[in-house]
Design a protein around this motif. Structure first.
Motif, PDB file in Angstrom:
ATOM      1  N   ASN A   1      -7.706 -13.741  -1.248  1.00 23.63           N
ATOM      2  CA  ASN A   1      -6.313 -13.343  -1.453  1.00 23.63           C
ATOM      3  C   ASN A   1      -5.989 -13.191  -2.928  1.00 23.63           C
ATOM      4  O   ASN A   1      -5.303 -12.242  -3.334  1.00 23.63           O
ATOM      5  CB  ASN A   1      -5.370 -14.357  -0.801  1.00 23.63           C
ATOM      6  CG  ASN A   1      -5.440 -14.319   0.711  1.00 23.63           C
ATOM      7  OD1 ASN A   1      -5.902 -13.339   1.297  1.00 23.63           O
ATOM      8  ND2 ASN A   1      -4.988 -15.378   1.355  1.00 23.63           N
ATOM      9  N   CYS A   2      -6.481 -14.127  -3.753  1.00 24.30           N
ATOM     10  CA  CYS A   2      -6.271 -14.015  -5.200  1.00 24.30           C
ATOM     11  C   CYS A   2      -6.850 -12.704  -5.734  1.00 24.30           C
ATOM     12  O   CYS A   2      -6.187 -11.963  -6.478  1.00 24.30           O
ATOM     13  CB  CYS A   2      -6.922 -15.197  -5.920  1.00 24.30           C
ATOM     14  SG  CYS A   2      -6.089 -16.781  -5.706  1.00 24.30           S
ATOM     15  N   LEU A   3      -8.079 -12.425  -5.363  1.00 22.21           N
ATOM     16  CA  LEU A   3      -8.747 -11.215  -5.852  1.00 22.21           C
ATOM     17  C   LEU A   3      -8.052  -9.953  -5.347  1.00 22.21           C
ATOM     18  O   LEU A   3      -7.890  -8.978  -6.092  1.00 22.21           O
ATOM     19  CB  LEU A   3     -10.214 -11.233  -5.413  1.00 22.21           C
ATOM     20  CG  LEU A   3     -11.071 -12.339  -6.027  1.00 22.21           C
ATOM     21  CD1 LEU A   3     -12.421 -12.418  -5.323  1.00 22.21           C
ATOM     22  CD2 LEU A   3     -11.273 -12.109  -7.520  1.00 22.21           C
ATOM     23  N   ALA A   4      -7.625  -9.971  -4.080  1.00 25.56           N
ATOM     24  CA  ALA A   4      -6.956  -8.808  -3.509  1.00 25.56           C
ATOM     25  C   ALA A   4      -5.617  -8.532  -4.192  1.00 25.56           C
ATOM     26  O   ALA A   4      -5.152  -7.385  -4.223  1.00 25.56           O
ATOM     27  CB  ALA A   4      -6.741  -9.006  -2.011  1.00 25.56           C
ATOM     28  N   HIS A   5      -5.011  -9.585  -4.760  1.00 27.09           N
ATOM     29  CA  HIS A   5      -3.733  -9.435  -5.456  1.00 27.09           C
ATOM     30  C   HIS A   5      -3.918  -9.238  -6.957  1.00 27.09           C
ATOM     31  O   HIS A   5      -2.965  -9.349  -7.728  1.00 27.09           O
ATOM     32  CB  HIS A   5      -2.844 -10.660  -5.200  1.00 27.09           C
ATOM     33  CG  HIS A   5      -2.415 -10.777  -3.771  1.00 27.09           C
ATOM     34  ND1 HIS A   5      -2.290 -11.991  -3.119  1.00 27.09           N
ATOM     35  CD2 HIS A   5      -2.118  -9.826  -2.852  1.00 27.09           C
ATOM     36  CE1 HIS A   5      -1.906 -11.790  -1.869  1.00 27.09           C
ATOM     37  NE2 HIS A   5      -1.810 -10.481  -1.683  1.00 27.09           N
ATOM     38  N   GLY A   6      -5.153  -8.940  -7.362  1.00 27.07           N
ATOM     39  CA  GLY A   6      -5.412  -8.610  -8.757  1.00 27.07           C
ATOM     40  C   GLY A   6      -5.618  -9.794  -9.675  1.00 27.07           C
ATOM     41  O   GLY A   6      -5.672  -9.633 -10.899  1.00 27.07           O
TER      42      GLY A   6
ATOM     43  N   PHE B   1      -2.542 -17.349  -9.724  1.00 26.54           N
ATOM     44  CA  PHE B   1      -1.176 -17.857  -9.757  1.00 26.54           C
ATOM     45  C   PHE B   1      -0.837 -18.574  -8.448  1.00 26.54           C
ATOM     46  O   PHE B   1      -1.566 -18.474  -7.462  1.00 26.54           O
ATOM     47  CB  PHE B   1      -0.193 -16.702  -9.984  1.00 26.54           C
ATOM     48  CG  PHE B   1      -0.209 -16.160 -11.380  1.00 26.54           C
ATOM     49  CD1 PHE B   1       0.695 -16.627 -12.329  1.00 26.54           C
ATOM     50  CD2 PHE B   1      -1.128 -15.184 -11.755  1.00 26.54           C
ATOM     51  CE1 PHE B   1       0.682 -16.129 -13.622  1.00 26.54           C
ATOM     52  CE2 PHE B   1      -1.156 -14.688 -13.044  1.00 26.54           C
ATOM     53  CZ  PHE B   1      -0.249 -15.158 -13.983  1.00 26.54           C
ATOM     54  N   ASN B   2       0.316 -19.257  -8.463  1.00 27.65           N
ATOM     55  CA  ASN B   2       0.823 -19.844  -7.233  1.00 27.65           C
ATOM     56  C   ASN B   2       1.387 -18.753  -6.326  1.00 27.65           C
ATOM     57  O   ASN B   2       1.382 -17.572  -6.693  1.00 27.65           O
ATOM     58  CB  ASN B   2       1.877 -20.920  -7.535  1.00 27.65           C
ATOM     59  CG  ASN B   2       3.081 -20.345  -8.280  1.00 27.65           C
ATOM     60  OD1 ASN B   2       3.224 -19.140  -8.463  1.00 27.65           O
ATOM     61  ND2 ASN B   2       3.956 -21.232  -8.726  1.00 27.65           N
ATOM     62  N   GLU B   3       1.877 -19.134  -5.146  1.00 27.28           N
ATOM     63  CA  GLU B   3       2.337 -18.143  -4.179  1.00 27.28           C
ATOM     64  C   GLU B   3       3.491 -17.309  -4.726  1.00 27.28           C
ATOM     65  O   GLU B   3       3.620 -16.129  -4.401  1.00 27.28           O
ATOM     66  CB  GLU B   3       2.770 -18.841  -2.880  1.00 27.28           C
ATOM     67  CG  GLU B   3       1.645 -19.579  -2.150  1.00 27.28           C
ATOM     68  CD  GLU B   3       0.543 -18.653  -1.686  1.00 27.28           C
ATOM     69  OE1 GLU B   3       0.807 -17.444  -1.531  1.00 27.28           O
ATOM     70  OE2 GLU B   3      -0.591 -19.123  -1.502  1.00 27.28           O
ATOM     71  N   GLN B   4       4.343 -17.912  -5.546  1.00 29.99           N
ATOM     72  CA  GLN B   4       5.492 -17.190  -6.097  1.00 29.99           C
ATOM     73  C   GLN B   4       5.140 -16.418  -7.376  1.00 29.99           C
ATOM     74  O   GLN B   4       5.987 -15.699  -7.915  1.00 29.99           O
ATOM     75  CB  GLN B   4       6.627 -18.186  -6.424  1.00 29.99           C
ATOM     76  CG  GLN B   4       7.206 -18.902  -5.213  1.00 29.99           C
ATOM     77  CD  GLN B   4       6.283 -19.981  -4.669  1.00 29.99           C
ATOM     78  OE1 GLN B   4       5.540 -20.627  -5.433  1.00 29.99           O
ATOM     79  NE2 GLN B   4       6.308 -20.195  -3.367  1.00 29.99           N
TER      80      GLN B   4
ATOM     81  N   ARG C   1      -7.030 -22.860  -8.124  1.00 30.43           N
ATOM     82  CA  ARG C   1      -7.548 -21.551  -7.727  1.00 30.43           C
ATOM     83  C   ARG C   1      -8.279 -20.869  -8.880  1.00 30.43           C
ATOM     84  O   ARG C   1      -9.294 -20.192  -8.672  1.00 30.43           O
ATOM     85  CB  ARG C   1      -6.409 -20.663  -7.224  1.00 30.43           C
ATOM     86  CG  ARG C   1      -5.806 -21.132  -5.914  1.00 30.43           C
ATOM     87  CD  ARG C   1      -4.680 -20.215  -5.463  1.00 30.43           C
ATOM     88  NE  ARG C   1      -4.087 -20.693  -4.227  1.00 30.43           N
ATOM     89  CZ  ARG C   1      -3.059 -20.111  -3.627  1.00 30.43           C
ATOM     90  NH1 ARG C   1      -2.503 -19.024  -4.162  1.00 30.43           N
ATOM     91  NH2 ARG C   1      -2.573 -20.593  -2.501  1.00 30.43           N
ATOM     92  N   THR C   2      -7.762 -21.039 -10.094  1.00 35.22           N
ATOM     93  CA  THR C   2      -8.433 -20.451 -11.257  1.00 35.22           C
ATOM     94  C   THR C   2      -9.808 -21.076 -11.449  1.00 35.22           C
ATOM     95  O   THR C   2     -10.795 -20.370 -11.721  1.00 35.22           O
ATOM     96  CB  THR C   2      -7.571 -20.643 -12.520  1.00 35.22           C
ATOM     97  OG1 THR C   2      -6.305 -19.994 -12.338  1.00 35.22           O
ATOM     98  CG2 THR C   2      -8.270 -20.042 -13.737  1.00 35.22           C
ATOM     99  N   ALA C   3      -9.879 -22.394 -11.295  1.00 28.99           N
ATOM    100  CA  ALA C   3     -11.175 -23.075 -11.410  1.00 28.99           C
ATOM    101  C   ALA C   3     -12.132 -22.599 -10.332  1.00 28.99           C
ATOM    102  O   ALA C   3     -13.338 -22.454 -10.567  1.00 28.99           O
ATOM    103  CB  ALA C   3     -10.971 -24.589 -11.312  1.00 28.99           C
ATOM    104  N   ARG C   4     -11.605 -22.341  -9.132  1.00 28.83           N
ATOM    105  CA  ARG C   4     -12.434 -21.862  -8.037  1.00 28.83           C
ATOM    106  C   ARG C   4     -12.996 -20.470  -8.355  1.00 28.83           C
ATOM    107  O   ARG C   4     -14.157 -20.175  -8.053  1.00 28.83           O
ATOM    108  CB  ARG C   4     -11.601 -21.827  -6.758  1.00 28.83           C
ATOM    109  CG  ARG C   4     -12.423 -21.732  -5.471  1.00 28.83           C
ATOM    110  CD  ARG C   4     -11.500 -21.746  -4.280  1.00 28.83           C
ATOM    111  NE  ARG C   4     -10.794 -23.007  -4.166  1.00 28.83           N
ATOM    112  CZ  ARG C   4      -9.557 -23.132  -3.705  1.00 28.83           C
ATOM    113  NH1 ARG C   4      -8.873 -22.075  -3.330  1.00 28.83           N
ATOM    114  NH2 ARG C   4      -9.001 -24.313  -3.616  1.00 28.83           N
ATOM    115  N   LEU C   5     -12.175 -19.625  -8.965  1.00 26.32           N
ATOM    116  CA  LEU C   5     -12.659 -18.304  -9.376  1.00 26.32           C
ATOM    117  C   LEU C   5     -13.804 -18.437 -10.381  1.00 26.32           C
ATOM    118  O   LEU C   5     -14.823 -17.754 -10.282  1.00 26.32           O
ATOM    119  CB  LEU C   5     -11.523 -17.494 -10.005  1.00 26.32           C
ATOM    120  CG  LEU C   5     -10.481 -16.866  -9.093  1.00 26.32           C
ATOM    121  CD1 LEU C   5      -9.378 -16.220  -9.920  1.00 26.32           C
ATOM    122  CD2 LEU C   5     -11.113 -15.828  -8.167  1.00 26.32           C
TER     123      LEU C   5
END
Length: 248
Positions: free
Chosen positions: A136-141, A147-150, A158-162
């Protein structure tokens, strides 16, 4: 579009995604061999995006199959997230196979069947959510900073996971997905194969999980690079021998 046509369309999409993952994976391995960090990052994230999409399309292929009840498909599609959909697939499949109400899964299942359900659900919950969130993060650029949901602040987790993504991990996760799908296929389609072959598929799943936990990705990348360097050395020596022999 009728159900049969949708099923065929999902299969075509899944096959295209599988091929795209393999193409991107081969390119990523080549980038690792050459130590090209920019290409490694770009292609690893591309592979993660493709694997996340494959995860969703495999789900669509399962639930649109004629072996999966249409009423069950509708209940799965009524769930809000892909993770909830996968969990509902397990509930629906175990309910039909063992003739137990959905609301009583897994409590009313026989002991061994309940253990099967709990094990498969743990696989879904333990690693699918992370992969889905990353997709989802990647699909949203959000390829560098997540970023968080908002989208009002940085999501450090999530950044660390990337940043922790590696092709080695992604290929093992793809292998896990294949074994999980096979278990669900046996659960919904076959008469005896699910119980008969469960231990074998489960052992393969756990082996992949263990390899992911052991995190040998750096060693694997170094092995690719060392083999590449040895190959370059062989090429240079062979080239020099041909010159010395007057063949070039």
């Amino acid at each position: 579009m009728d159900r049969e046509k949708r099923h065929r369309a999902h299969i075509r999409n899944m096959e295209a995604l599988e091929m795209s993952f393999e193409v991107a994976s081969r390119s990523c391995k080549e980038a690792i061999r050459h130590g090209d960090e920019h290409e490694i990052i770009a292609l690893t994230r591309t592979c993660a995006l493709l694997l996340g999409a494959t995860l969703e399309d495999r789900l669509m292929t399962i639930i649109s199959s004629p072996d999966f009840p249409e009423s069950s498909e509708q209940r799965v599609m009524g769930k809000r997230t892909v993770l909830e959909m996968w969990n509902q697939v397990l509930v629906e499949a175990f309910s039909v196979r063992y003739n137990v109400p959905r609301s009583k899964i897994p409590s009313a299942l026989p002991y061994t069947s309940a253990a099967y359900f709990t094990g498969m659900k743990s696989v879904v919950d333990d690693w699918m959510e992370s992969l889905i969130n990353t997709r989802n993060c990647l699909a949203h650029g959000q390829w560098i900073v997540a970023f968080n949901e908002q989208r009002s602040s940085v999501n450090q987790e999530r950044t660390a996971r990337l940043n922790a993504l590696t092709l080695w991990h992604l290929r093992l996760q793809k292998n896990m997905l294949r074994h999980l799908e096979r278990l669900i296929f046996d659960l919904t389609v076959t008469q005896y194969a699910f119980e008969r072959d469960f231990d074998r598929h489960w052992a393969n799943l756990k082996a992949a999980q263990t390899r992911i936990s052991s995190d040998k990705s750096k060693e694997w990348e170094l092995l690719l690079q060392s083999r590449h360097q040895r190959g370059k050395g062989y090429t240079k020596r062979n080239y020099r021998q041909l010159i010395d022999a007057g063949l070039l």
